[in-house]
Design a protein around this motif. Structure first.
Motif, PDB file in Angstrom:
ATOM      1  N   ASP A  80       0.696  -1.107   0.000  1.00 30.38           N
ATOM      2  CA  ASP A  80       0.054  -0.116  -0.182  1.00 30.38           C
ATOM      3  C   ASP A  80       0.745   1.248  -0.004  1.00 30.38           C
ATOM      4  O   ASP A  80       0.294   2.353  -0.011  1.00 30.38           O
ATOM      5  N   LEU A  81       1.986   1.224   0.210  1.00 35.23           N
ATOM      6  CA  LEU A  81       3.012   2.298   0.359  1.00 35.23           C
ATOM      7  C   LEU A  81       3.136   2.871  -1.258  1.00 35.23           C
ATOM      8  O   LEU A  81       3.149   2.148  -2.146  1.00 35.23           O
ATOM      9  N   LYS A  82       3.173   4.398  -1.270  1.00 30.97           N
ATOM     10  CA  LYS A  82       3.145   4.771  -2.544  1.00 30.97           C
ATOM     11  C   LYS A  82       4.073   4.562  -3.444  1.00 30.97           C
ATOM     12  O   LYS A  82       3.925   4.370  -4.576  1.00 30.97           O
ATOM     13  N   GLY A  83       5.374   4.418  -2.877  1.00 32.26           N
ATOM     14  CA  GLY A  83       6.455   4.047  -3.854  1.00 32.26           C
ATOM     15  C   GLY A  83       6.059   2.746  -4.394  1.00 32.26           C
ATOM     16  O   GLY A  83       6.576   2.492  -5.653  1.00 32.26           O
ATOM     17  N   ASN A  84       5.854   1.840  -3.678  1.00 32.00           N
ATOM     18  CA  ASN A  84       5.328   0.442  -4.332  1.00 32.00           C
ATOM     19  C   ASN A  84       4.416   0.450  -5.416  1.00 32.00           C
ATOM     20  O   ASN A  84       4.609  -0.226  -6.374  1.00 32.00           O
ATOM     21  N   GLN A  85       3.447   1.268  -5.062  1.00 26.37           N
ATOM     22  CA  GLN A  85       2.273   1.349  -6.201  1.00 26.37           C
ATOM     23  C   GLN A  85       2.897   2.011  -7.293  1.00 26.37           C
ATOM     24  O   GLN A  85       2.600   1.432  -8.528  1.00 26.37           O
ATOM     25  N   GLN A  86       3.823   3.084  -7.287  1.00 22.56           N
ATOM     26  CA  GLN A  86       4.108   3.563  -8.379  1.00 22.56           C
ATOM     27  C   GLN A  86       5.144   2.673  -9.171  1.00 22.56           C
ATOM     28  O   GLN A  86       5.272   2.819 -10.384  1.00 22.56           O
ATOM     29  N   ALA A  87       5.897   1.915  -8.319  1.00 20.97           N
ATOM     30  CA  ALA A  87       6.777   0.789  -9.048  1.00 20.97           C
ATOM     31  C   ALA A  87       6.004  -0.281  -9.838  1.00 20.97           C
ATOM     32  O   ALA A  87       6.403  -0.669 -10.974  1.00 20.97           O
ATOM     33  N   MET A  88       4.831  -0.519  -9.369  1.00 17.57           N
ATOM     34  CA  MET A  88       4.024  -1.384  -9.919  1.00 17.57           C
ATOM     35  C   MET A  88       3.367  -0.887 -11.401  1.00 17.57           C
ATOM     36  O   MET A  88       2.962  -1.536 -12.199  1.00 17.57           O
ATOM     37  N   ASP A  89       3.271   0.423 -11.214  1.00 15.61           N
ATOM     38  CA  ASP A  89       2.537   1.290 -12.388  1.00 15.61           C
ATOM     39  C   ASP A  89       3.442   1.173 -13.316  1.00 15.61           C
ATOM     40  O   ASP A  89       3.279   0.904 -14.644  1.00 15.61           O
ATOM     41  N   VAL A  90       4.898   1.325 -13.022  1.00 11.88           N
ATOM     42  CA  VAL A  90       5.883   1.335 -14.081  1.00 11.88           C
ATOM     43  C   VAL A  90       5.952   0.077 -14.825  1.00 11.88           C
ATOM     44  O   VAL A  90       5.960  -0.016 -15.964  1.00 11.88           O
ATOM     45  N   LYS A  91       5.575  -1.098 -13.829  1.00 12.43           N
ATOM     46  CA  LYS A  91       6.045  -2.217 -14.486  1.00 12.43           C
ATOM     47  C   LYS A  91       4.812  -2.526 -15.462  1.00 12.43           C
ATOM     48  O   LYS A  91       4.909  -3.149 -16.650  1.00 12.43           O
ATOM     49  N   ALA A  92       3.415  -2.178 -14.913  1.00 21.33           N
ATOM     50  CA  ALA A  92       2.479  -2.392 -15.865  1.00 21.33           C
ATOM     51  C   ALA A  92       2.253  -1.231 -17.075  1.00 21.33           C
ATOM     52  O   ALA A  92       1.477  -1.630 -17.959  1.00 21.33           O
TER      53      ALA A  92
END
Length: 90
Positions: free
Chosen positions: A66-78
């Motif tokens: 749920d951390l913003k940084g992890n969400q952004q990393a997943m967005d970059v992957k997708a």
């Protein structure tokens, strides 16, 4: 001395042109994506440490995904959202 400066300037110009051509052709997209993911994961780690410093515990008070940084990393992957633009044309 002037010849050394000229040679160094030409070498730097050639490297810059080469990197620019690789960027435009899309050859640097995988490297840019990996750098972006590393950046956002580091941001998530900093967020987790900040929350831990506030006395919160992972698993009880916050979830790592749920951390913003992890969400952004997943967005970059997708390739999603505004940060998904790091992944231009794979």
């Amino acid at each position: 001395m002037a010849n050394a400066h000229l040679i160094v300037s030409v070498i730097i110009a050639l490297i810059t042109v080469g990197i620019g051509a690789a960027y435009v052709s899309g050859a640097l997209d995988p490297a840019i994506e990996k750098i972006g993911i590393m950046f956002f994961k580091a941001k998530a780690t900093a967020e987790a440490k900040k929350l831990q410093a506030q006395g919160l515990k992972e698993g009880e008070d916050f979830v790592k995904s749920d951390l913003k940084g992890n969400q952004q990393a997943m967005d970059v992957k997708a390739g999603l959202g505004s940060v998904g633009g790091l992944k231009v044309g794979l």
